[in-house]
Design a protein around this motif. Structure first.
Motif, PDB file in Angstrom:
ATOM      1  N   CYS A  46       0.860  -1.176   0.000  1.00 35.06           N
ATOM      2  CA  CYS A  46       0.000   0.000   0.000  1.00 35.06           C
ATOM      3  C   CYS A  46       0.901   1.233   0.000  1.00 35.06           C
ATOM      4  O   CYS A  46       1.763   1.369   0.878  1.00 35.06           O
ATOM      5  N   TRP A  90      -7.184  -3.049  -2.412  1.00 35.83           N
ATOM      6  CA  TRP A  90      -8.306  -2.210  -2.801  1.00 35.83           C
ATOM      7  C   TRP A  90      -7.847  -1.329  -3.960  1.00 35.83           C
ATOM      8  O   TRP A  90      -6.653  -1.034  -4.094  1.00 35.83           O
ATOM      9  N   TYR A 146      -8.782   2.186  -6.560  1.00 33.10           N
ATOM     10  CA  TYR A 146      -9.561   3.339  -7.027  1.00 33.10           C
ATOM     11  C   TYR A 146      -9.863   3.064  -8.501  1.00 33.10           C
ATOM     12  O   TYR A 146      -8.954   3.069  -9.344  1.00 33.10           O
ATOM     13  N   HIS A 174      -4.275   0.095  -3.315  1.00 31.92           N
ATOM     14  CA  HIS A 174      -3.917   0.422  -1.934  1.00 31.92           C
ATOM     15  C   HIS A 174      -4.394  -0.695  -1.023  1.00 31.92           C
ATOM     16  O   HIS A 174      -5.124  -1.602  -1.446  1.00 31.92           O
ATOM     17  N   TYR A 220      -6.724  -1.150   2.583  1.00 29.94           N
ATOM     18  CA  TYR A 220      -7.894  -0.400   3.011  1.00 29.94           C
ATOM     19  C   TYR A 220      -7.509   0.727   3.966  1.00 29.94           C
ATOM     20  O   TYR A 220      -6.694   0.541   4.873  1.00 29.94           O
ATOM     21  N   CYS A 274     -12.701  10.369   1.926  1.00 31.07           N
ATOM     22  CA  CYS A 274     -14.110  10.249   1.541  1.00 31.07           C
ATOM     23  C   CYS A 274     -14.617  11.559   0.937  1.00 31.07           C
ATOM     24  O   CYS A 274     -14.278  12.642   1.407  1.00 31.07           O
ATOM     25  N   GLN A 317     -19.646   5.876  -1.790  1.00 28.05           N
ATOM     26  CA  GLN A 317     -18.442   5.095  -2.068  1.00 28.05           C
ATOM     27  C   GLN A 317     -17.345   5.921  -2.739  1.00 28.05           C
ATOM     28  O   GLN A 317     -16.318   5.379  -3.129  1.00 28.05           O
ATOM     29  N   GLU A 318     -17.553   7.206  -2.869  1.00 26.12           N
ATOM     30  CA  GLU A 318     -16.592   8.038  -3.588  1.00 26.12           C
ATOM     31  C   GLU A 318     -15.402   8.385  -2.686  1.00 26.12           C
ATOM     32  O   GLU A 318     -15.572   8.851  -1.561  1.00 26.12           O
ATOM     33  N   ARG A 319     -14.209   8.137  -3.178  1.00 31.13           N
ATOM     34  CA  ARG A 319     -12.974   8.438  -2.450  1.00 31.13           C
ATOM     35  C   ARG A 319     -12.015   9.176  -3.386  1.00 31.13           C
ATOM     36  O   ARG A 319     -12.061   8.994  -4.602  1.00 31.13           O
ATOM     37  N   CYS A 375      -8.236   9.486  -4.596  1.00 31.93           N
ATOM     38  CA  CYS A 375      -6.972   8.753  -4.612  1.00 31.93           C
ATOM     39  C   CYS A 375      -5.862   9.660  -4.088  1.00 31.93           C
ATOM     40  O   CYS A 375      -5.686  10.782  -4.598  1.00 31.93           O
ATOM     41  N   TYR A 428     -14.070   3.221  -4.564  1.00 29.16           N
ATOM     42  CA  TYR A 428     -12.911   2.589  -3.937  1.00 29.16           C
ATOM     43  C   TYR A 428     -13.381   1.228  -3.448  1.00 29.16           C
ATOM     44  O   TYR A 428     -14.173   1.144  -2.506  1.00 29.16           O
TER      45      TYR A 428
END
Length: 445
Positions: free
Chosen positions: A308, A333, A335, A342, A344, A349, A356-358, A360, A369
């Motif tokens: 990660c 995980w 993107y 990555h 977790y 956020c 669920q939008e993150r 990167c 993500y």
């Protein structure tokens, strides 16, 4: 009742009796064509239900499973058209009282029906697919919901026919497999009621379509690294090929496609309006990766010790023996907009953009993500290439050629819509390409 496009079977005889009289002669297969004791049965091909990644969520049990091998039966059970009867509609049930006689009934009006009797064919084996759990169904299929798993519960009304289709395989080389809409019920009958799409052919025979139809797509260039999606067609009860209707259950049939046939090819897709199946030939499966190869790729990916880039923890794909439950603490995980992998973490956020939008941390792109899961159904793979790409937004991982093929293959949905979907879980694909190249960071040492 053999129509144009099925020249291998002779034309049926016609009768104007008020009820069927001739049962047709029984053609027995020769002893040399029957399976000998201890002999490995010849495999015609395999059917794989899309969306289950190697096994139903509740496990493959009996005839309810995600994959079925079609092999030569000990004794032929195929049937072929024999005699046509024109009778009064009220007499149909009496005429079809012989449970051992296969037949197709076409109701033209309240006073007129046509019954086509079928006789035993010692040169073919018949396999039936549908929602019914009755014994004549070889593969029981249920509606697949986007995202994986079957639609369950009393409120989930199925659009798959109880007797959806049948496949007839030649018992002699080259073991050609042909698909036909509709299957025979427990009384060995197929009924096309007054409202079903049906018609007389130019040569005076009958043909028809099932309520929601059986659609087939043959890939261009076979099912290989050079494959491209073909054109979706509809298959009739007699195995003829038609362009699609305006909507799935429309009364008006499409146009006859005379230069195409109902012969299944490696990679042919069969849609039953609720579930989609992939046909693989034995030769095609030899080019697909084996489960041992997939496991070796998993171990090789883990041996590279990807890290990660934020937490600097070592990532590892979990063993498929764990099943798809909660993600493992070492689970990679991704993107899905950029492909950066990555471990977790809970930051970045962007809830104003969605739950669920993150963002990167490496490239600042905002998007879903999700955990990465290796595709485990080897028959869905075009090649044994390394697991380098993931479908968006579900995160199933496979080779580049496999990902790009399925991302550009539209699968039927509903009455007239088409969506590309992940073959491993059935989730509709999103983004510009439907898949993303994975970017791993190696160990710092």
């Amino acid at each position: 009742m053999v129509l144009e496009g099925n020249p291998e079977v002779g034309s049926p005889r016609t009768s104007d009796l008020q009820h069927p009289g001739n049962q047709g002669s029984c053609v027995l297969s020769s002893p040399s064509e029957d399976a000998q004791p201890g002999e490995e049965p010849i495999k015609y091909g395999e059917l794989i239900v899309l969306g289950y990644n190697g096994c139903l969520a509740s496990g493959d049990k009996g005839r309810r499973r995600s994959r079925l091998a079609l092999s030569r039966r000990p004794h032929a059970n195929g049937v072929k058209p024999d005699v046509i009867h024109h009778i009064s509609t009220p007499l149909v049930s009496k005429a079809l009282s012989n449970r051992g006689q296969h037949s197709i009934s076409y109701t033209l009006s309240r006073s007129h029906s046509v019954i086509v009797e079928y006789t035993h064919d010692g040169d073919t084996d018949m396999f039936q697919i549908g929602r019914s759990t009755e014994n004549m169904i070889d593969l029981v299929v249920t509606d697949t919901s986007p995202g994986g798993g079957a639609a369950e519960g009393p409120s989930a009304q199925s659009t798959i026919s109880r007797y959806a289709c049948r496949i007839l395989c030649d018992r002699r080389p080259p073991y050609t497999a042909r698909i036909y809409a509709a299957g025979f019920d427990a009384s060995s009958n197929i009924f096309l009621g007054e409202r079903a799409a049906k018609w007389r052919t130019p040569d005076g025979l009958m043909d028809g379509l099932t309520t929601n139809g059986v659609l087939v797509m043959h890939p261009a260039g076979g099912f290989s690294e050079d494959s491209a999606p073909g054109v979706w067609r509809e298959i009739s009860v007699c195995g003829n090929v038609y362009t699609l209707r305006d909507s799935r259950s429309a009364q008006q049939r499409g146009k006859l496609v005379e230069n195409e046939s109902n012969v299944l090819q490696d990679g042919s897709l069969i849609d039953l309006c609720g579930a989609t199946l992939l046909w693989r030939t034995p030769a095609g499966l030899l080019r697909a990766p084996t489960l041992k190869q997939l496991e070796a790729q998993r171990q090789e990916a883990n041996a590279a010790r990807p890290q990660c880039p934020v937490g600097l923890s070592t990532l590892a794909f979990p063993s498929p023996a764990r099943g798809r439950t909660a993600p493992d603490k070492q689970q990679p995980w991704v993107y899905v907009r950029c492909g950066h992998v990555h471990g977790y973490h809970g930051w970045g956020c962007r809830r104003e953009r969605g739950p669920q939008e993150r963002e990167c941390p490496l490239c600042r792109l905002v998007g879903p993500y999700v955990p990465l899961w290796l595709g485990q159904e080897a028959g869905l793979c075009l090649d044994p290439g390394p697991p380098s790409h993931a479908f968006a937004p579900c995160g199933h991982v496979c080779s580049e050629k496999t990902a790009r093929y399925w991302a550009q293959t539209p699968l039927p949905h509903g009455t007239h819509a088409f969506h590309a979907a992940c073959p491993f879980c059935g989730a509709w694909l999103t983004g510009e390409h439907g898949c993303v190249r994975l970017i791993f960071q190696g160990p710092l040492d």
